[in-house]
Design an enzyme around this catalytic site. Structure first.
Site, PDB file in Angstrom:
ATOM      1  N   ASP A  23      25.922  -6.497  43.124  1.00  0.00           N
ATOM      2  CA  ASP A  23      25.739  -7.231  41.876  1.00  0.00           C
ATOM      3  C   ASP A  23      26.005  -6.333  40.672  1.00  0.00           C
ATOM      4  OD1 ASP A  23      25.267  -9.582  40.465  1.00  0.00           O
ATOM      5  OD2 ASP A  23      23.132  -9.142  40.199  1.00  0.00           O
ATOM      6  N   LYS A  65      27.476  -5.409  37.315  1.00  0.00           N
ATOM      7  CA  LYS A  65      27.926  -6.153  36.138  1.00  0.00           C
ATOM      8  C   LYS A  65      27.355  -5.452  34.915  1.00  0.00           C
ATOM      9  CE  LYS A  65      24.132  -9.460  36.734  1.00  0.00           C
ATOM     10  NZ  LYS A  65      23.791 -10.881  36.906  1.00  0.00           N
ATOM     11  N   ASN A  72      23.618  -4.810  34.283  1.00  0.00           N
ATOM     12  CA  ASN A  72      22.936  -3.882  35.174  1.00  0.00           C
ATOM     13  C   ASN A  72      23.322  -2.426  34.915  1.00  0.00           C
ATOM     14  OD1 ASN A  72      21.610  -5.995  36.365  1.00  0.00           O
ATOM     15  ND2 ASN A  72      23.080  -6.222  38.038  1.00  0.00           N
ATOM     16  N   ASP A  78      18.999  -2.691  39.102  1.00  0.00           N
ATOM     17  CA  ASP A  78      18.931  -3.981  39.794  1.00  0.00           C
ATOM     18  C   ASP A  78      19.513  -3.927  41.204  1.00  0.00           C
ATOM     19  OD1 ASP A  78      18.729  -6.567  40.625  1.00  0.00           O
ATOM     20  OD2 ASP A  78      19.471  -7.438  38.768  1.00  0.00           O
ATOM     21  N   THR A 136      27.213 -12.335  41.362  1.00  0.00           N
ATOM     22  CA  THR A 136      27.375 -13.080  40.116  1.00  0.00           C
ATOM     23  C   THR A 136      28.812 -13.603  40.104  1.00  0.00           C
ATOM     24  OG1 THR A 136      25.746 -11.723  38.960  1.00  0.00           O
ATOM     25  CG2 THR A 136      27.324 -12.929  37.598  1.00  0.00           C
TER      26      THR A 136
END
Length: 395
Positions: free
Chosen positions: A197, A199, A202, A218, A239
């Site tokens: 994840d 992105k 984060n 995260d 995501t």
């Protein structure tokens, strides 16, 4: 998605005694423009009243949460402010009593099965990692129904918020950022940990200073392999805007999905745009599966071909031909241009494009992440809703 609010644990206004929680917080223009005469005095009085009420409410709130904490925790840490909440957890800013250093503590309710499983998943990663560009676990306190996770406190804000606020941003600046992020990913992959994840939300600055390091946070969706040594994964999660095509194809995948996400991040970092975007998720997924993106519009004419080559080698449909983290660190753009990179200021175009993301769609609640991570982004842009779907279907 981790233990409620994930490792991205704080966002505070410099010089303010108020915690700026995700999604609410105090805006810089909350009181409107400065006035003169009576209006100005009246406004100061109004703000003073508001400040006093907020401070009193904060003290009551802190006292309430302090009372819920295990005595072992409060003996070592002074609870100062609530900075996040999730379905199974609350996060507070604390100060270590002996050293006076600030930290964050995530209090996770483990009596609920989902909270317990999510907490175990994230801790399985945090217990293993020790790298300057990865959020660090400090210590853990466990009781029958709760787990207290003490972590680093990241106060420097999100990556793109800083780009918008500063006056200049060049390819050299982008390389400095990416080297920290990619080295953190390289370290994770060396431990057979896949973040899943990655992105902009984060990626946090450790402190507000100009020389602050970047922290990867995260780990709620991270995978740390299995006991059989099989590092391939099948779970559909992530995501949407950053999901690699092999995940969308429902094929077993590897840590190369993190490198695809890094390609998306680099594209945004140099332009302010997403390479693949559509409000409709099914149309978005079709665009990702085709792997078609362009370098049209500002500031792409001012971006070097080596930077574009770096992106192209990450946004490669065939994961077997996608750059690894080690290869990315040795790419000519990173190696040579860190010293001799174009000094054209891309900040104005990037900031303008980032600001265009400030729309009703971008500000919407990030459904899964908002419910599990306990916050909606307080930044001016939101780069996508986290998708966690273990059934193998998309919606």
């Amino acid at each position: 998605m981790g233990c409620g609010t994930s490792s991205k644990v704080v966002r505070e206004l410099p010089g303010s005694s108020f915690p700026l929680s995700w999604g609410k917080g105090l805006g810089r223009g909350s009181c409107g423009p400065l006035q003169t005469g009576e209006g100005k005095a009246e406004q100061r009085g109004h703000w003073g009243t508001h400040e006093a009420v907020a401070e009193a409410a904060q003290k009551i709130q802190v006292a309430r949460y302090r009372a819920k904490f295990d005595p072992r925790v409060t003996a070592r840490y002074d609870i100062q402010a609530l900075i996040g909440r999730g379905s199974f957890s609350k996060v507070v800013r604390v100060e270590q009593r002996v050293t006076k250093k600030p930290f964050a503590i995530k209090m996770v309710e483990t009596r609920v099965k989902e909270g317990r499983e999510a907490c175990e998943s994230e801790l399985s990663v945090l217990r293993r990692v020790s790298h300057c560009n990865i959020i660090q676990l400090i210590e853990i306190f466990e009781t029958k129904d709760r787990v207290y996770i003490v972590m680093e406190l990241a106060t420097g804000g999100e990556l793109f918020d800083r780009i918008i606020s500063q006056g200049t941003f060049t390819e050299r600046d982008a390389i400095i950022i990416l080297k920290m992020v990619v080295d953190g990913v390289r370290y994770l992959h060396s431990l057979q940990i896949t973040h899943r994840d990655l992105k902009p939300e984060n990626l946090l600055y450790y402190h507000p200073g100009a020389e602050s390091k970047i922290l990867i946070t995260d780990f709620g969706l991270a995978n740390s392999g299995n006991k059989n040594g099989d590092w391939s994964m099948n779970t559909i999660c992530g995501t949407p805007e950053y999901i690699a095509p092999e995940i969308l194809s429902r094929k077993p995948y590897t840590n190369a999905v993190d490198m695809w996400a890094l390609g998306v991040i680099t594209y945004i970092l140099l332009s302010g745009f997403l390479p693949f975007q559509d409000e409709n998720h099914m149309r978005l997924y079709r665009k990702i599966l085709k792997g078609k993106y362009s370098y049209k519009g500002e500031p792409w004419p001012n971006v070097s071909n080596l930077a574009k080559d770096f992106i192209d080698r990450l946004l490669t449909l065939d994961s077997n031909h996608r750059m690894s983290a080690v290869q990315a660190l040795n790419h000519p753009w990173v190696i040579t241009m860190a010293i001799k990179s174009p000094m054209k200021n891309l900040q104005r175009s990037i900031s303008w494009n980032l600001m265009l993301r400030k729309s009703p769609h971008s500000r919407c609640s990030r459904s899964a992440q908002a419910s599990e991570s306990g916050h909606s982004s307080g930044s001016i842009h939101t780069w996508g809703n986290k998708l966690v779907n273990k059934t193998g279907t998309f919606g």
